[in-house]
Design a protein around this motif. Structure first.
Motif, short mmCIF file in Angstrom:
data_model
loop_
_atom_site.label_atom_id
_atom_site.label_comp_id
_atom_site.label_asym_id
_atom_site.label_seq_id
_atom_site.Cartn_x
_atom_site.Cartn_y
_atom_site.Cartn_z
N UNK A 22 0.78 -1.19 -0.01
CA UNK A 22 0.08 0.16 0.08
C UNK A 22 0.92 1.15 0.16
N UNK A 23 2.15 1.21 0.73
CA UNK A 23 2.83 2.61 0.63
C UNK A 23 3.42 2.56 -0.85
N UNK A 24 3.48 1.52 -1.44
CA UNK A 24 3.93 1.61 -2.89
C UNK A 24 2.83 1.76 -4.00
N UNK A 25 1.82 2.18 -3.42
CA UNK A 25 0.55 2.49 -4.35
C UNK A 25 -0.13 1.47 -4.96
N UNK A 26 -0.28 0.45 -3.92
CA UNK A 26 -1.09 -0.76 -4.62
C UNK A 26 -2.31 -0.88 -3.67
N UNK A 27 -3.55 -1.26 -4.20
CA UNK A 27 -4.69 -1.55 -3.32
C UNK A 27 -4.52 -3.16 -2.79
N UNK A 28 -4.60 -3.55 -1.77
CA UNK A 28 -4.37 -4.99 -1.30
C UNK A 28 -5.68 -5.59 -0.51
N UNK A 29 -6.12 -6.96 -1.02
CA UNK A 29 -7.05 -7.42 0.00
C UNK A 29 -6.51 -8.80 0.34
#
Length: 229
Positions: A22-29
């Protein structure tokens, strides 16, 4: 924004992966069980999947196998299993990469970015995804010439596959035996068109739950056959 699915039962590791991504700009589930992870991976569209091997319920190897039967989504195994045979098995089932625990979070992010970039280049250079027909548990991969019935791959002869694919590609259209013979056999055979009946029977035995009451290929008495959707 790329959406990533993490299938990991160790909450601390799943959260570590999520935080760095998420810090790198991704959305995570996150999914913490094998069953839940497999269901989400097959049901929803993710740009990449991070998969642990040792999961409660369905293990990561089986999840990888089932995902690869249906999707080309980039998949990275993240596992404490360090033996080469596990790596070979995972990559052989279609995983794109294998990261061993403990791992460097920054290296994990770098590999995720690399595989996403590679996949984007691949689908952007004229390499389309396989042409798939899916109807009520029947999955036909026209490109790879493979067929699955309720998730189980079933073997077909060349003409059986061609006949099934032609009918499934033209649903709700009634074809006579003569029309089907011309479409599938063309000028290469001058045999009896009764071969259509034989091939339809063999196809039904492979795809139908009850051949006496077929749900896919219907007989239209006095006319021919129709693929029902």
């Amino acid at each position: 924004m790329s959406n990533i699915l993490v299938i990991e039962d160790e909450e601390s590791i799943a959260e570590l992966e999520r935080d760095y991504l998420e810090i790198s700009g991704f959305s995570v589930e996150i999914e913490n069980t094998g069953e839940g992870g497999l269901e989400r991976a097959l049901r929803d569209d993710f740009d990449l999947i991070l998969l642990d091997l040792m999961l409660p319920g369905i293990d990561g190897f089986e999840i990888c196998r089932q995902i690869r039967e249906k999707k080309n989504t980039p998949l990275i195994i993240v596992s404490a299993r360090r033996d080469d045979i596990d790596k070979v098995r995972g990559l052989g089932l279609g995983a794109d990469d294998y990261i061993t625990k403990p791992f460097s979070p920054s290296e994990m992010v770098a590999r995720v970015k690399a595989h996403l970039a590679r996949y984007e280049r691949l689908i952007g250079t004229g390499h389309p995804e396989n042409e798939i027909i899916e109807i009520r548990g029947l999955r036909i991969d026209r490109t790879a010439r493979r067929v699955w019935v309720n998730g189980k791959e079933t073997n077909f002869t060349t003409k059986e596959f061609d006949l099934l694919t032609f009918l499934a590609s033209n649903p709700n259209h009634v074809y006579t035996k003569e029309e089907l013979f011309r479409e599938i056999w063309g000028m290469e055979s001058l045999g009896d068109i009764a071969t259509i009946t034989v091939h339809i029977k063999k196809i039904r035995e492979k795809i139908e739950t009850n051949t006496a009451k077929p749900q896919y290929i219907e007989t239209i008495w006095g006319v021919g056959y129709r693929f029902r959707v």
